[in-house]
Scaffold this active site. Structure first.
Site, PDB file in Angstrom:
ATOM      1  N   GLY A 127       0.763  -1.459  -0.029  1.00 36.89           N
ATOM      2  CA  GLY A 127      -0.339  -0.070  -0.280  1.00 36.89           C
ATOM      3  C   GLY A 127       0.997   1.449  -0.140  1.00 36.89           C
ATOM      4  N   ILE A 128       1.468   1.000   0.620  1.00 35.29           N
ATOM      5  CA  ILE A 128       2.733   2.596   0.770  1.00 35.29           C
ATOM      6  C   ILE A 128       3.456   2.756  -0.381  1.00 35.29           C
ATOM      7  CG2 ILE A 128       4.993   3.868   2.150  1.00 35.29           C
ATOM      8  CD1 ILE A 128       3.857   1.653   4.204  1.00 35.29           C
ATOM      9  N   THR A 175      11.916   4.402   4.880  1.00 30.14           N
ATOM     10  CA  THR A 175      10.795   4.911   5.565  1.00 30.14           C
ATOM     11  C   THR A 175      10.191   3.880   6.469  1.00 30.14           C
ATOM     12  OG1 THR A 175       9.209   5.407   3.503  1.00 30.14           O
ATOM     13  CG2 THR A 175      10.543   7.395   4.587  1.00 30.14           C
ATOM     14  N   ALA A 176      10.542   2.400   6.335  1.00 26.22           N
ATOM     15  CA  ALA A 176      10.529   1.806   6.359  1.00 26.22           C
ATOM     16  C   ALA A 176      11.099   1.445   7.860  1.00 26.22           C
ATOM     17  CB  ALA A 176      10.631   0.152   5.330  1.00 26.22           C
ATOM     18  N   ARG A 177      12.115   0.252   7.717  1.00 27.58           N
ATOM     19  CA  ARG A 177      12.507  -0.218   9.337  1.00 27.58           C
ATOM     20  C   ARG A 177      14.193   0.220   8.924  1.00 27.58           C
ATOM     21  NH1 ARG A 177       8.221   1.297  11.473  1.00 27.58           N
ATOM     22  NH2 ARG A 177       7.778  -0.107  13.175  1.00 27.58           N
ATOM     23  N   ASP A 221      14.163   8.213   7.669  1.00 26.57           N
ATOM     24  CA  ASP A 221      13.285   8.063   8.248  1.00 26.57           C
ATOM     25  C   ASP A 221      13.186   7.397  10.193  1.00 26.57           C
ATOM     26  OD1 ASP A 221      10.853   9.925  10.002  1.00 26.57           O
ATOM     27  OD2 ASP A 221       9.315   7.923   9.215  1.00 26.57           O
ATOM     28  N   GLU A 261      17.217   3.073  17.117  1.00 23.85           N
ATOM     29  CA  GLU A 261      16.021   4.378  17.521  1.00 23.85           C
ATOM     30  C   GLU A 261      15.993   3.857  19.330  1.00 23.85           C
ATOM     31  OE1 GLU A 261      12.365   4.555  15.682  1.00 23.85           O
ATOM     32  OE2 GLU A 261      14.000   4.187  13.414  1.00 23.85           O
ATOM     33  N   HIS A 304      12.146   9.658  12.851  1.00 18.32           N
ATOM     34  CA  HIS A 304      10.836   8.564  12.787  1.00 18.32           C
ATOM     35  C   HIS A 304       9.642   8.891  13.060  1.00 18.32           C
ATOM     36  CE1 HIS A 304       9.272   4.083  13.007  1.00 18.32           C
ATOM     37  NE2 HIS A 304       8.462   4.569  12.204  1.00 18.32           N
TER      38      HIS A 304
END
Length: 331
Positions: A167-168, A245-247, A271, A276, A294
């Protein structure tokens, strides 16, 4: 007697929806544990969370009780049958242990598509045009110095490779096509909802060879950890860019930094990070990078949608015996 469900973590925007969704259906309990020890004690037969059958989970709960690892999952069994996770990524939950104990897990995939895709688009534009670098030069009163115009590019002249056209990724593809960029992708299988201008590559390496920008959109699992490693990065064109922008752990960070240091990668837009909220200090040595803390879904519209979707999954489990948005490992 109404079943008990636990709100584990923050509800920020959907307080009224909690009442609407569960009124007359379930007893809603709020987790108030500030330590794992207190949380585990609360799950015992005589504890304050005894008898809960379903959980709404937000990652903020980990600040107090840690991730949903094997220890917690075993303590939740056998009463808990559904964990409605708020978020697309669910790497903070031991999914295999859930399966072993008959606990289903859902996430909120569609609710994050727009916010995450627009974050990726910002990082893509910022790295190709060095806008983030430019803003910092203005704030430090150096007025574009030492930005090299020879390292900036129009989007329309570039090829975007999307790793994971869910979807992303599909939302990003449509955004990028408007410029227009050439858009290609690799996934485990062809996405039959992809438009005809979005070209599928069965082999990731073939896609990488043609990508000026690689945008990563795969979930973090054991098989995707360091999926983009030394070999994959070196398969890309010299001077190419990676957006993530995933992991953070989907990319081999050391390999990425080596490629930045020797110029094989011209920039990256991130991101997410492997550890983190800690950020590798080496990344700060490259002023051309676009780095965010993030915040891909940090907006009230997306967060409310995510809260409602997760809560609805939990309600559907109670009323229908099965919620929606089961994660892929559970299907």
């Amino acid at each position: 007697m109404a079943p008990r469900v636990l709100i584990c973590g923050d509800i920020v925007w959907a307080h009224e929806e909690v009442k609407q969704l569960f009124d007359g259906i379930a007893e809603v309990i709020r987790m108030d544990s500030t330590t794992r020890t207190d949380f585990m004690a609360g799950l015992k037969t005589s504890g304050k969370y005894a008898g809960i059958v379903g959980i709404y989970r937000h990652n903020t709960s980990a600040d107090h009780i840690g991730i949903f690892d094997r220890e917690i999952i075993k303590a939740l069994a056998p009463n808990v049958k559904w964990i409605a996770h708020n978020g697309a990524g669910y790497d903070q939950i031991d999914v295999q242990e859930c399966k072993a104990n008959g606990i289903f897990v859902s996430n909120t995939p569609g609710a994050v598509d727009e916010a995450t895709a627009t974050t990726a688009l910002y990082l893509l534009i910022s790295t190709l045009r060095q806008f983030s670098f430019g803003e910092r030069s203005l704030r430090s009163n150096t007025w574009k110095s030492p930005i090299d115009p020879g390292c900036t590019h129009d989007l329309s002249a570039r090829t975007l490779g999307i790793l994971g056209l869910g979807g992303i990724g599909l939302h990003l593809a449509n955004l990028a096509h408007a410029f227009p960029m050439r858009v290609i992708y690799h996934s485990r299988s062809r996405n039959h909802n992809a438009p005809e201008w979005c070209q599928y590559y069965a082999k990731m390496e073939d896609m990488l060879k043609e990508s000026d920008v690689l945008s990563v959109h795969v979930p973090l699992r054991k098989d995707t950890e360091s999926l983009v490693g030394e070999k994959e990065i070196r398969a890309m064109k010299k001077g190419s860019i990676i957006v993530n922008t995933a992991r953070g752990k989907v990319i081999d960070e050391d390999a990425m930094i080596r490629a930045l240091a020797d110029g094989h990668l011209s920039s990256v837009g991130l991101d997410v990070y492997p550890d983190e909220p800690n950020v590798n200090s080496r990344l700060l040595e490259f002023p051309q990078l676009a780095l965010l803390p993030h915040m891909g879904t940090e907006n009230q519209d997306s967060q409310k949608k995510m809260e409602i979707r997760a809560l609805t999954n939990l309600r559907n489990f109670l009323t229908k015996g099965k919620g929606d948005d089961l994660i892929s490992e559970m299907r």
